[in-house]
Scaffold this motif. Sequence first.
Motif, short mmCIF file in Angstrom:
data_model
loop_
_atom_site.label_atom_id
_atom_site.label_comp_id
_atom_site.label_asym_id
_atom_site.label_seq_id
_atom_site.Cartn_x
_atom_site.Cartn_y
_atom_site.Cartn_z
N ASP A 1 71.29 -8.56 -69.25
CA ASP A 1 72.12 -8.94 -70.41
C ASP A 1 71.53 -8.37 -71.70
N GLN A 2 71.09 -7.11 -71.61
CA GLN A 2 70.55 -6.34 -72.74
C GLN A 2 69.27 -6.94 -73.32
N THR A 3 68.56 -7.73 -72.52
CA THR A 3 67.26 -8.28 -72.91
C THR A 3 66.21 -7.79 -71.92
N VAL A 4 65.11 -7.24 -72.45
CA VAL A 4 64.06 -6.68 -71.60
C VAL A 4 63.35 -7.82 -70.86
N VAL A 5 63.30 -7.71 -69.53
CA VAL A 5 62.61 -8.70 -68.71
C VAL A 5 61.40 -8.11 -68.01
N ASN A 6 61.30 -6.78 -67.99
CA ASN A 6 60.16 -6.14 -67.34
C ASN A 6 60.04 -4.73 -67.90
N LYS A 7 58.81 -4.31 -68.12
CA LYS A 7 58.57 -2.95 -68.59
C LYS A 7 57.14 -2.57 -68.23
N GLY A 8 56.88 -1.26 -68.22
CA GLY A 8 55.54 -0.81 -67.89
C GLY A 8 55.48 0.69 -67.72
N SER A 9 54.42 1.12 -67.05
CA SER A 9 54.16 2.54 -66.83
C SER A 9 54.29 2.87 -65.35
N LEU A 10 54.87 4.04 -65.07
CA LEU A 10 54.98 4.48 -63.69
C LEU A 10 53.61 4.79 -63.09
N LEU A 11 52.63 5.06 -63.95
CA LEU A 11 51.30 5.40 -63.48
C LEU A 11 50.42 4.17 -63.27
N GLU A 12 50.66 3.11 -64.04
CA GLU A 12 49.73 1.98 -64.04
C GLU A 12 50.32 0.68 -63.50
N ASP A 13 51.63 0.52 -63.52
CA ASP A 13 52.24 -0.77 -63.19
C ASP A 13 53.06 -0.74 -61.91
N MET A 14 52.73 0.15 -61.01
CA MET A 14 53.42 0.22 -59.73
C MET A 14 52.45 -0.12 -58.61
N VAL A 15 52.99 -0.68 -57.52
CA VAL A 15 52.17 -1.06 -56.37
C VAL A 15 52.79 -0.44 -55.12
N PRO A 16 52.01 0.33 -54.38
CA PRO A 16 50.66 0.81 -54.69
C PRO A 16 50.70 1.86 -55.80
N PRO A 17 49.55 2.19 -56.39
CA PRO A 17 49.55 3.17 -57.49
C PRO A 17 50.09 4.53 -57.04
N VAL A 18 50.64 5.25 -58.00
CA VAL A 18 51.17 6.58 -57.69
C VAL A 18 50.05 7.50 -57.22
N ASN A 19 48.96 7.51 -57.96
CA ASN A 19 47.84 8.40 -57.63
C ASN A 19 46.80 7.66 -56.80
N PRO A 20 46.39 8.21 -55.68
CA PRO A 20 45.37 7.55 -54.86
C PRO A 20 44.00 7.63 -55.52
N SER A 21 43.05 6.84 -55.00
CA SER A 21 41.69 6.86 -55.53
C SER A 21 40.99 8.16 -55.13
N LYS A 22 40.02 8.55 -55.93
CA LYS A 22 39.31 9.80 -55.68
C LYS A 22 38.38 9.71 -54.48
N GLU A 23 37.86 8.50 -54.21
CA GLU A 23 36.95 8.32 -53.08
C GLU A 23 37.49 7.26 -52.15
N ILE A 24 37.15 7.40 -50.90
CA ILE A 24 37.56 6.44 -49.88
C ILE A 24 36.35 6.13 -49.01
N ASP A 25 36.45 5.05 -48.22
CA ASP A 25 35.38 4.72 -47.27
C ASP A 25 35.35 5.75 -46.15
N ASP A 26 34.15 6.12 -45.79
CA ASP A 26 33.98 7.09 -44.70
C ASP A 26 34.35 6.42 -43.38
N PRO A 27 35.43 6.84 -42.73
CA PRO A 27 35.84 6.18 -41.48
C PRO A 27 34.83 6.38 -40.35
#
Length: 641
Positions: A249-275
């Motif tokens: 109804d033309q009132t903002v109920v949610n806002k954010g960044s595509l890079l920071e406010d999405m789950v899971p994040p867009v960009n993966p972590s640089k390091e991972i656990d050694d399997p």
Amino acid sequence: MQFRWDWLCLGVLIISSVTAEAENEEALDAGVEVEDFDKQSQEADVDRDKSSLGVVYQTPKPTGEVYFTETFDGVLTGWVLSKTKKEDTDDNIAKYDGRWEVEELKENTVHGDRGLVLKSVAKHHAISAKLTKAFIFDNKPLIVQYEVNFQEGIDCGGAYIKLLSSSDDLDLEYFFDKTPYTIMFGPDKCGEDYKLHFIFRHKNPKTGEYDEKHAKRPDVDLKKFYLDKKTHLYTLVVKPDDTFEVLIDQTVVNKGSLLEDMVPPVNPSKEIDDPRDKKPDDWDERPKIPDPNAVKPDDWDEDEPSKIEDLDAVKPEGWLDDEPQYVPDPNAKKPKDWDEEMDGEWEAPQIPNPKCVTAPGCGDWVRPMKNNPKYKGKWKAPMIDNPNYQGIWSPRKIPNPDYFEDLHPFKMSTVSAIGLELWSMTSNIYFDNFIICSEKEVADRWAADGWGLKKLVASANEPGMFSQLVAAAEDHPWLWVLYILTLALPVGLGVLFCWPAKKTDEDIDFKTGISKSIMKGELKQEREELEDDEIELGAKENEDIAEDGKMKRREMEETERDIIKDTKKMGRDTSSEDEGEGGGDIEEEEEEENEVAYGSQEEGDKSNKSGSEDEMKEADESTSSGDGPLKSVRKRRVRKD
């Protein structure tokens, strides 16, 4: 005090009359509105394009560049029903055979305005349409907007849309749940979980696989938008600066960044656990260990029970050892249809023994149990810090072979179609006025021509305050108590403060005593004023006869003694008379005071005219004696008598 209460009651009555008059005017206005509404309803039968407010509905038209619009006011063209089946589902319900209709709203109807309505329950629905032109995520924002009305509420189901990804093999007749999409947006609800989806599919630049990225949940309560049976406007804005906004109804109920406010994040972590990294066998993660040097004490008996019989307990007097706790019900009778061959031997049901009700107990008495003071339980060595503690093991980190950095996730897959692929346990979900564009002004104007008119009609048809209170009380019965207390409080206060009080004998005696006190006070004041005048007169005369005063002092002293005697005698007579008559009447006291005052005034006139020798003596005595005005009054009162 009575005067204040009278004014308070008068104010309450005036306010009540004004309120009643205002309510009458509102009722008259409401009557006029009802008449006008009826008249317009009759006109609507003739001209179906006019709303209940007399506003002519016109199909919204875009005022700028758009990629897709749909109002459903004309012939339903361009929309394709799916003919396929849902995968991994029972064949009985896998087919997309849910029914769609184009019709007006059931409530708050705007004549001439129609929408797409999901009609079936517990069926899969799928319908889609091609965009006028494909939307390419380049340098313009994406704005998706449409209307939803859960006309019968919603139990479990969704009203979201999918923006289908462009591809050469996209066939709308085979649109189903696995059809690739770029964005999914809209309301969804099941049970008490109220959602507003914004999901986009992001392509991994290394692997080429797509992952769903979900926006965080809105911080507002979405429940009312699903249950109020009103038409609501849902808007999604995705901007080239990689930010997004979700509006209702033309009132903002949610806002954010595509890079920071999405789950899971867009960009993966640089390091991972050694399997391939594994915890060594000798790795000690225990922070505490039992003390290896601890020894169990010699007097520690692990065989002692935790509970023992209380040997000090005594059986209560009156305990019925021979009476069972339960006995057969003497009033029970064997059913007539009881078959002993089939059902066995009939036995009366057991009931508590009535003899045990008044007795301390029945049956065999057993000593109660108590805690064993010698009980210590299983011995365990105390815990100490582990000298070999190495911490919690975790695998080592290695560079993520799948790491990538997408700084502009806004550049999504091109969109070429829009579709609704839904399952619902509630029917009559209403969709209307779809638009996909890049300019906020275009979307706002589109909303004003469509959703704005629906909102205006819904507001005009809102029930009055009384109807809303009754409806709220039906949902929450405890509100009736609040209503009653709210109404009873002002009524009770009005009765308490405005009801005329009954005059009692005590009130009459109190008022009479006040009037008597006032009259006595006035008489005393007049007498004091009269005495002051006579003192002044006596002072003037004293100046004239100062020389003759010495010669006549002896005569004046004799006269004074006579006056004092007469005054005392008169005082005794007056006090005895008051005691005999119970204090006298107020009128007699007033006449007596008036006679004294009149006599004093008459005596003063005589003294002014004749200047008699007696008056001169009195004046001289008044100035020379210590009693002053009081003696002069007493002298004149004696002469009058």
